[in-house]
Design a protein around this motif. Structure first.
Motif, PDB file in Angstrom:
ATOM      1  N   ILE A  34       3.579  -0.420  -7.680  1.00 46.20           N
ATOM      2  CA  ILE A  34       4.672  -1.070  -8.416  1.00 46.20           C
ATOM      3  C   ILE A  34       5.541  -1.888  -7.456  1.00 46.20           C
ATOM      4  O   ILE A  34       5.901  -3.028  -7.749  1.00 46.20           O
ATOM      5  N   TRP A  35       5.861  -1.298  -6.330  1.00 44.62           N
ATOM      6  CA  TRP A  35       6.692  -1.977  -5.337  1.00 44.62           C
ATOM      7  C   TRP A  35       6.002  -3.242  -4.813  1.00 44.62           C
ATOM      8  O   TRP A  35       6.628  -4.309  -4.694  1.00 44.62           O
ATOM      9  N   ALA A  36       4.711  -3.146  -4.519  1.00 48.53           N
ATOM     10  CA  ALA A  36       3.982  -4.314  -4.008  1.00 48.53           C
ATOM     11  C   ALA A  36       3.839  -5.395  -5.083  1.00 48.53           C
ATOM     12  O   ALA A  36       3.950  -6.582  -4.789  1.00 48.53           O
ATOM     13  N   ARG A  37       3.625  -4.980  -6.309  1.00 45.82           N
ATOM     14  CA  ARG A  37       3.421  -5.959  -7.379  1.00 45.82           C
ATOM     15  C   ARG A  37       4.702  -6.696  -7.722  1.00 45.82           C
ATOM     16  O   ARG A  37       4.717  -7.925  -7.830  1.00 45.82           O
ATOM     17  N   TYR A  38       5.792  -5.970  -7.906  1.00 46.25           N
ATOM     18  CA  TYR A  38       7.028  -6.607  -8.351  1.00 46.25           C
ATOM     19  C   TYR A  38       7.973  -6.958  -7.203  1.00 46.25           C
ATOM     20  O   TYR A  38       8.775  -7.866  -7.338  1.00 46.25           O
ATOM     21  N   GLY A  39       7.868  -6.255  -6.103  1.00 44.37           N
ATOM     22  CA  GLY A  39       8.739  -6.555  -4.967  1.00 44.37           C
ATOM     23  C   GLY A  39       8.212  -7.699  -4.119  1.00 44.37           C
ATOM     24  O   GLY A  39       8.962  -8.579  -3.700  1.00 44.37           O
ATOM     25  N   PHE A  40       6.909  -7.674  -3.855  1.00 47.64           N
ATOM     26  CA  PHE A  40       6.311  -8.697  -3.001  1.00 47.64           C
ATOM     27  C   PHE A  40       5.469  -9.704  -3.771  1.00 47.64           C
ATOM     28  O   PHE A  40       4.995 -10.672  -3.201  1.00 47.64           O
ATOM     29  N   ASP A  41       5.250  -9.447  -5.051  1.00 48.19           N
ATOM     30  CA  ASP A  41       4.384 -10.297  -5.873  1.00 48.19           C
ATOM     31  C   ASP A  41       2.988 -10.387  -5.261  1.00 48.19           C
ATOM     32  O   ASP A  41       2.321 -11.412  -5.340  1.00 48.19           O
ATOM     33  N   TYR A  42       2.573  -9.284  -4.605  1.00 48.24           N
ATOM     34  CA  TYR A  42       1.248  -9.218  -3.980  1.00 48.24           C
ATOM     35  C   TYR A  42       0.718  -7.785  -4.135  1.00 48.24           C
ATOM     36  O   TYR A  42       0.895  -6.953  -3.252  1.00 48.24           O
ATOM     37  N   PRO A  43       0.066  -7.495  -5.267  1.00 48.69           N
ATOM     38  CA  PRO A  43      -0.430  -6.129  -5.465  1.00 48.69           C
ATOM     39  C   PRO A  43      -1.642  -5.843  -4.577  1.00 48.69           C
ATOM     40  O   PRO A  43      -2.464  -6.719  -4.318  1.00 48.69           O
ATOM     41  N   PHE A  44      -1.701  -4.612  -4.098  1.00 49.34           N
ATOM     42  CA  PHE A  44      -2.854  -4.186  -3.308  1.00 49.34           C
ATOM     43  C   PHE A  44      -4.031  -3.925  -4.244  1.00 49.34           C
ATOM     44  O   PHE A  44      -3.846  -3.480  -5.373  1.00 49.34           O
ATOM     45  N   SER A  45      -5.218  -4.148  -3.764  1.00 47.50           N
ATOM     46  CA  SER A  45      -6.398  -3.943  -4.604  1.00 47.50           C
ATOM     47  C   SER A  45      -6.860  -2.488  -4.618  1.00 47.50           C
ATOM     48  O   SER A  45      -7.597  -2.086  -5.505  1.00 47.50           O
ATOM     49  N   TRP A  46      -6.436  -1.686  -3.688  1.00 49.41           N
ATOM     50  CA  TRP A  46      -6.966  -0.332  -3.550  1.00 49.41           C
ATOM     51  C   TRP A  46      -6.079   0.758  -4.142  1.00 49.41           C
ATOM     52  O   TRP A  46      -6.533   1.887  -4.315  1.00 49.41           O
ATOM     53  N   THR A  47      -4.837   0.467  -4.470  1.00 46.53           N
ATOM     54  CA  THR A  47      -3.919   1.526  -4.891  1.00 46.53           C
ATOM     55  C   THR A  47      -4.288   2.135  -6.244  1.00 46.53           C
ATOM     56  O   THR A  47      -4.198   3.350  -6.415  1.00 46.53           O
ATOM     57  N   GLU A  48      -4.686   1.314  -7.184  1.00 44.57           N
ATOM     58  CA  GLU A  48      -5.051   1.842  -8.496  1.00 44.57           C
ATOM     59  C   GLU A  48      -6.286   2.727  -8.394  1.00 44.57           C
ATOM     60  O   GLU A  48      -6.365   3.791  -9.020  1.00 44.57           O
ATOM     61  N   GLU A  49      -7.224   2.309  -7.582  1.00 48.34           N
ATOM     62  CA  GLU A  49      -8.442   3.089  -7.386  1.00 48.34           C
ATOM     63  C   GLU A  49      -8.145   4.426  -6.703  1.00 48.34           C
ATOM     64  O   GLU A  49      -8.650   5.466  -7.114  1.00 48.34           O
ATOM     65  N   LEU A  50      -7.310   4.404  -5.673  1.00 51.90           N
ATOM     66  CA  LEU A  50      -6.949   5.642  -4.982  1.00 51.90           C
ATOM     67  C   LEU A  50      -6.214   6.588  -5.923  1.00 51.90           C
ATOM     68  O   LEU A  50      -6.485   7.803  -5.931  1.00 51.90           O
ATOM     69  N   ALA A  51      -5.307   6.073  -6.724  1.00 50.32           N
ATOM     70  CA  ALA A  51      -4.576   6.915  -7.676  1.00 50.32           C
ATOM     71  C   ALA A  51      -5.532   7.553  -8.674  1.00 50.32           C
ATOM     72  O   ALA A  51      -5.385   8.729  -9.031  1.00 50.32           O
ATOM     73  N   ARG A  52      -6.527   6.815  -9.112  1.00 47.17           N
ATOM     74  CA  ARG A  52      -7.513   7.352 -10.057  1.00 47.17           C
ATOM     75  C   ARG A  52      -8.322   8.479  -9.420  1.00 47.17           C
ATOM     76  O   ARG A  52      -8.532   9.528 -10.025  1.00 47.17           O
ATOM     77  N   TYR A  53      -8.760   8.302  -8.174  1.00 46.08           N
ATOM     78  CA  TYR A  53      -9.539   9.335  -7.491  1.00 46.08           C
ATOM     79  C   TYR A  53      -8.690  10.568  -7.202  1.00 46.08           C
ATOM     80  O   TYR A  53      -9.161  11.701  -7.320  1.00 46.08           O
ATOM     81  N   LEU A  54      -7.435  10.374  -6.842  1.00 41.75           N
ATOM     82  CA  LEU A  54      -6.547  11.513  -6.618  1.00 41.75           C
ATOM     83  C   LEU A  54      -6.288  12.265  -7.922  1.00 41.75           C
ATOM     84  O   LEU A  54      -6.161  13.495  -7.923  1.00 41.75           O
ATOM     85  N   MET A  55      -6.233  11.541  -9.039  1.00 42.75           N
ATOM     86  CA  MET A  55      -6.036  12.186 -10.329  1.00 42.75           C
ATOM     87  C   MET A  55      -7.242  13.063 -10.677  1.00 42.75           C
ATOM     88  O   MET A  55      -7.083  14.180 -11.182  1.00 42.75           O
TER      89      MET A  55
END
Length: 164
Positions: A35-56
Motif C-alpha cells: 500500500i505504501w509503495a503503491r500510493y506513497g511512491f506510485d511504484y508498486p512492487f511486483s513481489w509483495t502480493e505474491e509473498l503475502a499470498r504465500y504467507l497466508m
C-alpha cells in the motif's frame, strides 16, 4: 512412547504457533508495504502480493494444525476422543485418516503411483512469477501440515480416557 508422543506434539505445536504468528505478521507488513509503495511512491512492487499470498497459505495451514491440537477445529458432530469410548476414538481416527490419506498420497504420487505426476514434483518444475521462488517451497506446507496433524492425532489417541 506415550510421553514422547505428547512431548513431541507439544513442541511441534509451539513451533507451528510461532511460525503461524510470524507468517501473519509478515503478511500484514507485506500488505502495508504494498500500500505504501503503491500510493506513497506510485511504484508498486511486483513481489509483495505474491509473498503475502504465500504467507497466508503457510499461516492458514500451520494455524489449522494448532486448532486441531487444541480441539478448536470446526466439526459437524462434536466427538472428543479424550473422554469417549473406544468406538468414538476409532471413528474419530478413521475420519481424520480418510481425509488426510488422499492428500498425502497425491502430494507425492500421481495416477498409477507415478512420482513425476505428484503435486510436489509438478510444483518443483514451476517458479513463481514475481519472486522467482520454486513453487515446491510454497507447496511443501501441505504434506508438512498433514504430517503434523497425524502426530497430533497419535498424541490425542494415546491420552488416557477420563474416568466415567
Amino acid at each position: 512412547m506415550t510421553g514422547f508422543l505428547h512431548q513431541a506434539s507439544a513442541q511441534v505445536d509451539r513451533a507451528c504457533l510461532l511460525l503461524a504468528k510470524l507468517a501473519l505478521i509478515g503478511m500484514a507488513l507485506t500488505v502495508l508495504l504494498q500500500i505504501w509503495a503503491r500510493y506513497g511512491f506510485d511504484y508498486p512492487f511486483s513481489w509483495t502480493e505474491e509473498l503475502a499470498r504465500y504467507l497466508m497459505i503457510w499461516a492458514g495451514l500451520l494455524g489449522a494444525t494448532c486448532a486441531f491440537k487444541r480441539r478448536l477445529d470446526p466439526t459437524v458432530v462434536q466427538v472428543n476422543p479424550e473422554d469417549q469410548s473406544t468406538w468414538h476414538r476409532v471413528v474419530f481416527a478413521l475420519t481424520v485418516l480418510i481425509f488426510l490419506s488422499p492428500i498425502l498420497y497425491y502430494c507425492f504420487f500421481g495416477p498409477n503411483m507415478n512420482f513425476e505426476r505428484g503435486f510436489l514434483w509438478r510444483s518443483s518444475n514451476r517458479m513463481s512469477q514475481g519472486m522467482g521462488v520454486n513453487m515446491a517451497m510454497v507447496g511443501a506446507i501441505v504434506p508438512l501440515s498433514c504430517s503434523i496433524l497425524l502426530l497430533h492425532l497419535a498424541a490425542l489417541l494415546t491420552t488416557k480416557k477420563a474416568a466415567t
